[in-house]
Design an enzyme around this catalytic site. Structure first.
Site, PDB file in Angstrom:
ATOM      1  N   SER A 260      -6.979 -10.948  24.954  1.00 27.60           N
ATOM      2  CA  SER A 260      -5.642 -11.420  25.333  1.00 27.60           C
ATOM      3  C   SER A 260      -5.682 -12.699  26.161  1.00 27.60           C
ATOM      4  O   SER A 260      -6.592 -12.914  26.970  1.00 27.60           O
ATOM      5  CB  SER A 260      -4.971 -10.318  26.160  1.00 27.60           C
ATOM      6  OG  SER A 260      -3.838 -10.809  26.826  1.00 27.60           O
TER       7      SER A 260
ATOM      8  N   TYR B 191      -4.726  -5.112  34.067  1.00 26.53           N
ATOM      9  CA  TYR B 191      -4.780  -5.237  32.601  1.00 26.53           C
ATOM     10  C   TYR B 191      -5.686  -6.409  32.207  1.00 26.53           C
ATOM     11  O   TYR B 191      -6.576  -6.258  31.356  1.00 26.53           O
ATOM     12  CB  TYR B 191      -3.364  -5.449  32.039  1.00 26.53           C
ATOM     13  CG  TYR B 191      -3.340  -5.834  30.580  1.00 26.53           C
ATOM     14  CD1 TYR B 191      -3.453  -4.874  29.582  1.00 26.53           C
ATOM     15  CD2 TYR B 191      -3.215  -7.171  30.188  1.00 26.53           C
ATOM     16  CE1 TYR B 191      -3.445  -5.230  28.238  1.00 26.53           C
ATOM     17  CE2 TYR B 191      -3.198  -7.540  28.850  1.00 26.53           C
ATOM     18  CZ  TYR B 191      -3.318  -6.566  27.874  1.00 26.53           C
ATOM     19  OH  TYR B 191      -3.309  -6.925  26.549  1.00 26.53           O
TER      20      TYR B 191
ATOM     21  N   GLU C 199      -4.001 -13.073  28.619  1.00 28.77           N
ATOM     22  CA  GLU C 199      -3.934 -12.645  30.026  1.00 28.77           C
ATOM     23  C   GLU C 199      -5.282 -12.810  30.723  1.00 28.77           C
ATOM     24  O   GLU C 199      -5.350 -12.841  31.945  1.00 28.77           O
ATOM     25  CB  GLU C 199      -3.479 -11.185  30.120  1.00 28.77           C
ATOM     26  CG  GLU C 199      -1.992 -10.995  29.961  1.00 28.77           C
ATOM     27  CD  GLU C 199      -1.180 -11.621  31.095  1.00 28.77           C
ATOM     28  OE1 GLU C 199      -1.354 -11.220  32.244  1.00 28.77           O
ATOM     29  OE2 GLU C 199      -0.373 -12.521  30.817  1.00 28.77           O
TER      30      GLU C 199
HETATM   31  P1  NAP Z   1       1.516  -1.768  21.921  1.00 32.24           P
HETATM   32  O1  NAP Z   1       2.719  -1.938  21.047  1.00 32.24           O
HETATM   33  O2  NAP Z   1       1.693  -1.418  23.353  1.00 32.24           O
HETATM   34  O3  NAP Z   1       0.589  -0.651  21.210  1.00 32.24           O
HETATM   35  C1  NAP Z   1      -0.478  -0.054  21.901  1.00 32.24           C
HETATM   36  C2  NAP Z   1      -1.086   1.015  21.019  1.00 32.24           C
HETATM   37  O4  NAP Z   1      -2.162   1.634  21.733  1.00 32.24           O
HETATM   38  C3  NAP Z   1      -0.105   2.153  20.648  1.00 32.24           C
HETATM   39  O5  NAP Z   1      -0.366   2.552  19.331  1.00 32.24           O
HETATM   40  C4  NAP Z   1      -0.482   3.231  21.634  1.00 32.24           C
HETATM   41  O6  NAP Z   1      -0.159   4.535  21.183  1.00 32.24           O
HETATM   42  C5  NAP Z   1      -1.996   3.050  21.661  1.00 32.24           C
HETATM   43  N1  NAP Z   1      -2.604   3.708  22.818  1.00 32.24           N
HETATM   44  C6  NAP Z   1      -2.263   3.597  24.118  1.00 32.24           C
HETATM   45  N2  NAP Z   1      -3.026   4.382  24.875  1.00 32.24           N
HETATM   46  C7  NAP Z   1      -3.875   5.025  24.052  1.00 32.24           C
HETATM   47  C8  NAP Z   1      -4.896   5.986  24.230  1.00 32.24           C
HETATM   48  N3  NAP Z   1      -5.192   6.491  25.438  1.00 32.24           N
HETATM   49  N4  NAP Z   1      -5.583   6.430  23.133  1.00 32.24           N
HETATM   50  C9  NAP Z   1      -5.273   5.962  21.904  1.00 32.24           C
HETATM   51  N5  NAP Z   1      -4.313   5.040  21.664  1.00 32.24           N
HETATM   52  C10 NAP Z   1      -3.617   4.592  22.726  1.00 32.24           C
HETATM   53  O7  NAP Z   1       0.611  -3.079  21.873  1.00 32.24           O
HETATM   54  P2  NAP Z   1       0.640  -4.318  20.832  1.00 32.24           P
HETATM   55  O8  NAP Z   1       1.606  -5.328  21.338  1.00 32.24           O
HETATM   56  O9  NAP Z   1       0.725  -3.812  19.456  1.00 32.24           O
HETATM   57  O10 NAP Z   1      -0.807  -4.941  21.095  1.00 32.24           O
HETATM   58  C11 NAP Z   1      -1.952  -4.459  20.375  1.00 32.24           C
HETATM   59  C12 NAP Z   1      -3.209  -4.805  21.156  1.00 32.24           C
HETATM   60  O11 NAP Z   1      -3.284  -6.216  21.364  1.00 32.24           O
HETATM   61  C13 NAP Z   1      -3.285  -4.186  22.547  1.00 32.24           C
HETATM   62  O12 NAP Z   1      -4.648  -3.931  22.819  1.00 32.24           O
HETATM   63  C14 NAP Z   1      -2.792  -5.285  23.476  1.00 32.24           C
HETATM   64  O13 NAP Z   1      -3.316  -5.114  24.760  1.00 32.24           O
HETATM   65  C15 NAP Z   1      -3.358  -6.500  22.755  1.00 32.24           C
HETATM   66  N6  NAP Z   1      -2.627  -7.763  22.908  1.00 32.24           N
HETATM   67  C16 NAP Z   1      -1.284  -7.811  22.698  1.00 32.24           C
HETATM   68  C17 NAP Z   1      -0.640  -9.038  22.776  1.00 32.24           C
HETATM   69  C18 NAP Z   1       0.839  -9.149  22.492  1.00 32.24           C
HETATM   70  O14 NAP Z   1       1.425 -10.177  22.854  1.00 32.24           O
HETATM   71  N7  NAP Z   1       1.452  -8.180  21.826  1.00 32.24           N
HETATM   72  C19 NAP Z   1      -1.363 -10.210  23.057  1.00 32.24           C
HETATM   73  C20 NAP Z   1      -2.743 -10.109  23.255  1.00 32.24           C
HETATM   74  C21 NAP Z   1      -3.386  -8.885  23.163  1.00 32.24           C
HETATM   75  P3  NAP Z   1       1.288   5.202  21.489  1.00 32.24           P
HETATM   76  O15 NAP Z   1       2.211   4.691  20.416  1.00 32.24           O
HETATM   77  O16 NAP Z   1       1.004   6.661  21.376  1.00 32.24           O
HETATM   78  O17 NAP Z   1       1.700   4.766  22.859  1.00 32.24           O
HETATM   79  O1  F7E Z   2       6.146 -10.580  30.444  1.00 30.31           O
HETATM   80  C1  F7E Z   2       8.290 -12.080  33.017  1.00 30.31           C
HETATM   81  C2  F7E Z   2       6.964 -11.498  33.467  1.00 30.31           C
HETATM   82  O2  F7E Z   2       5.807  -8.159  29.966  1.00 30.31           O
HETATM   83  C3  F7E Z   2       6.262 -11.952  30.160  1.00 30.31           C
HETATM   84  C4  F7E Z   2       1.516  -8.060  26.707  1.00 30.31           C
HETATM   85  O3  F7E Z   2       1.679  -7.896  25.312  1.00 30.31           O
HETATM   86  O4  F7E Z   2       1.405 -10.441  26.493  1.00 30.31           O
HETATM   87  C5  F7E Z   2       2.100  -9.393  27.114  1.00 30.31           C
HETATM   88  O5  F7E Z   2       2.028  -9.514  28.537  1.00 30.31           O
HETATM   89  C6  F7E Z   2       6.765 -12.695  31.386  1.00 30.31           C
HETATM   90  C7  F7E Z   2       5.993 -12.352  32.669  1.00 30.31           C
HETATM   91  O6  F7E Z   2       4.463  -9.909  28.709  1.00 30.31           O
HETATM   92  C8  F7E Z   2      10.771  -9.440  33.254  1.00 30.31           C
HETATM   93  O7  F7E Z   2       6.808 -11.598  34.877  1.00 30.31           O
HETATM   94  C9  F7E Z   2      10.582 -11.502  33.894  1.00 30.31           C
HETATM   95  O8  F7E Z   2       5.718 -13.532  33.359  1.00 30.31           O
HETATM   96  O9  F7E Z   2       6.820  -9.641  28.173  1.00 30.31           O
HETATM   97  P1  F7E Z   2       5.866  -9.475  29.282  1.00 30.31           P
HETATM   98  P2  F7E Z   2       3.075 -10.338  29.404  1.00 30.31           P
HETATM   99  O10 F7E Z   2       2.973  -9.871  30.785  1.00 30.31           O
HETATM  100  O11 F7E Z   2       2.916 -11.808  29.166  1.00 30.31           O
HETATM  101  C10 F7E Z   2      -0.001 -10.502  26.793  1.00 30.31           C
HETATM  102  C11 F7E Z   2      -0.592 -11.650  26.016  1.00 30.31           C
HETATM  103  C12 F7E Z   2      -0.689  -9.210  26.600  1.00 30.31           C
HETATM  104  O12 F7E Z   2      -1.873  -9.181  26.259  1.00 30.31           O
HETATM  105  C13 F7E Z   2       0.026  -7.993  27.044  1.00 30.31           C
HETATM  106  O13 F7E Z   2      -0.508  -6.833  26.393  1.00 30.31           O
HETATM  107  O14 F7E Z   2       8.110 -12.306  31.625  1.00 30.31           O
HETATM  108  N1  F7E Z   2       9.445 -11.185  33.231  1.00 30.31           N
HETATM  109  N2  F7E Z   2      11.404 -10.440  33.931  1.00 30.31           N
HETATM  110  C14 F7E Z   2       9.528  -9.918  32.806  1.00 30.31           C
HETATM  111  N3  F7E Z   2       8.673  -9.152  32.097  1.00 30.31           N
HETATM  112  C15 F7E Z   2       9.065  -7.884  31.799  1.00 30.31           C
HETATM  113  N4  F7E Z   2       8.237  -7.096  31.050  1.00 30.31           N
HETATM  114  N5  F7E Z   2      10.265  -7.371  32.218  1.00 30.31           N
HETATM  115  C16 F7E Z   2      11.164  -8.107  32.960  1.00 30.31           C
HETATM  116  O15 F7E Z   2      12.225  -7.635  33.316  1.00 30.31           O
END
Ligand code: NAP
Ligand code: F7E
Length: 331
Positions: free
Chosen positions: A131, A155, A133
């Site tokens: 990520s 995270y 992050e």
């Molecule tokens: P998500 O919607 O939060 O999905 C997370 C998945 O992990 C769900 O299927 C969840 O199952 C499963 N999970 C959570 N805890 C678990 C456990 N203890 N054992 C087995 N499975 C578990 O995340 P996403 O947005 O699709 O992202 C997919 C991956 O990419 C994650 O690793 C995330 O950290 C990473 N990532 C995401 C982003 C982004 O912007 N979306 C960017 C960079 C990296 P449940 O449905 O049962 O909760």
């Molecule tokens: O926050 C601000 C918050 O929670 C984005 C995950 O998929 O992307 C995701 O992480 C921004 C942050 O995503 C609210 O402070 C303001 O600056 O949508 P987010 P994230 O933290 O960038 C990365 C790449 C991952 O890997 C992660 O798994 O938005 N913000 N107000 C808020 N964020 C949330 N959630 N809720 C608010 O009310």
């Protein structure tokens, strides 16, 4: 014979798009799901139900990233060609509340899968969901595959650990292990507590007279937001290469949360300032202020580039939430 893929996190946003994509490529797809007290397969149910999806071969198995034995048994039985490790506690704000659990599932969970691979004596290609992050307090702009990491949350720290383990298993055991360093990617299937989806759902509800106010935290943070459906194709492309490697996947654009708000309310002809309130509980103890990725390596090596950019992404999410709220039976 068709290839066999195992997807952890198949019930999540990315897992559901990836499962669709792999099935369309002719794969036999296996996913790990957790037992929950309510249904948690809403994002993939259509893959069973849609009569137009021909010859679907999707299999779900109970397991958990905290349970090594279930992982070893599954790998031993399935012997997959490719593993896409997407499962994680993926919410950054929540990771400050449950740091130990996040470290265990998001960080150590990756070791459990990698060790299960060794224990089962299989040699699958491996994708780690790394990520942006990890860049956290960014050392350079834009961020590339060589930008040093400075995570700003439990995270982010867990993802750095998992990133280096993936590199280590590549170097130590010659595993085809890859890190996709994906910047934020969104879609109508994005979890409702991430900021983009929280905004687009609220915009739709406010437009339809079902909600008045939206409470948010920091509006100044900037993110590189792309479209999840396109990003899962990059994961697959990484595993089709002869050599394993690490790739940044991003749009190369950055926008603030405030800009996302403006654009989303603009889509329905409303002024965001009349509806948005600040709530400190959505702020983080330490924030990631600016993310912008340089995806040129992915373009050069994988031939991957994003097509959907910021305004189109906001529009497609707002339209989808309007549609869902107007027709709740389609949810
Ligand atoms: P998500 O919607 O939060 O999905 C997370 C998945 O992990 C769900 O299927 C969840 O199952 C499963 N999970 C959570 N805890 C678990 C456990 N203890 N054992 C087995 N499975 C578990 O995340 P996403 O947005 O699709 O992202 C997919 C991956 O990419 C994650 O690793 C995330 O950290 C990473 N990532 C995401 C982003 C982004 O912007 N979306 C960017 C960079 C990296 P449940 O449905 O049962 O909760
Ligand atoms: O926050 C601000 C918050 O929670 C984005 C995950 O998929 O992307 C995701 O992480 C921004 C942050 O995503 C609210 O402070 C303001 O600056 O949508 P987010 P994230 O933290 O960038 C990365 C790449 C991952 O890997 C992660 O798994 O938005 N913000 N107000 C808020 N964020 C949330 N959630 N809720 C608010 O009310």
């Amino acid at each position: 014979m068709s290839k066999k893929a195992l997807v952890t996190g198949i019930t999540g946003q990315d897992g559901s798009y990836l499962a669709e994509f792999l099935l369309a490529q002719g794969y036999e797809v296996h996913g790990i799901i957790r037992r929950a007290s309510t249904f948690n397969t809403g994002r993939i149910d259509h893959l069973y139900q849609d009569p137009h999806v021909m010859g679907v071969r999707l299999f779900l198995h109970y397991g958990d990233l905290g349970d090594s034995v279930s992982l070893v048994k599954l790998l031993y039985e399935l012997r997959p060609d490719e593993i896409y490790h997407l499962g994680a506690q993926s919410h950054v704000r929540v990771s400050f509340d449950i740091p130990e659990y996040t470290s265990d599932i998001t960080g150590v969970g990756t070791v459990r899968i990698l060790e299960a691979i060794r224990e089962a004596g299989v040699r699958p290609k491996f994708y780690q969901a790394s990520s942006s992050e990890m860049f956290g307090k960014v050392a350079e702009v834009p961020q590339t595959e060589t930008t040093p990491f400075h995570p700003r949350s439990p995270y982010g720290c867990a993802k750095v650990f998992a990133y280096w383990l993936t590199v280590n298993y590549r170097e130590a055991y010659g595993l085809h292990a890859n890190n996709g360093i994906l910047f934020n990617h969104e879609s109508p299937r994005r979890g409702e507590t991430f900021v983009t989806r929280k905004i687009t759902r609220a915009v739709a509800a406010i437009k339809l007279g079902m909600q008045e106010k939206l409470y948010l935290g920091n509006l100044d943070a900037r993110r590189d937001w792309g479209y999840a459906k396109e990003y899962v194709e990059a994961m697959w492309l990484m595993l089709q290469q002869d050599k394993p490697d690490d790739y940044v996947i991003a749009t190369g654009e950055t926008h603030s949360v405030r800009e996302f708000l403006e654009e989303a309310f603009h889509c329905v002809g409303l002024d965001w300032q009349k509806h948005v309130m600040h709530d400190i509980k959505y702020e983080r103890p330490s924030e990631v202020d600016l993310l912008i990725g340089n995806p040129s390596k992915a373009k050069r090596v994988l031939g991957w580039e994003p097509k959907i950019k910021f305004k189109d992404l906001v529009r497609l999410m707002v339209d989808s939430d309007l549609e869902t709220l107007k027709n709740p039976e389609k949810r």
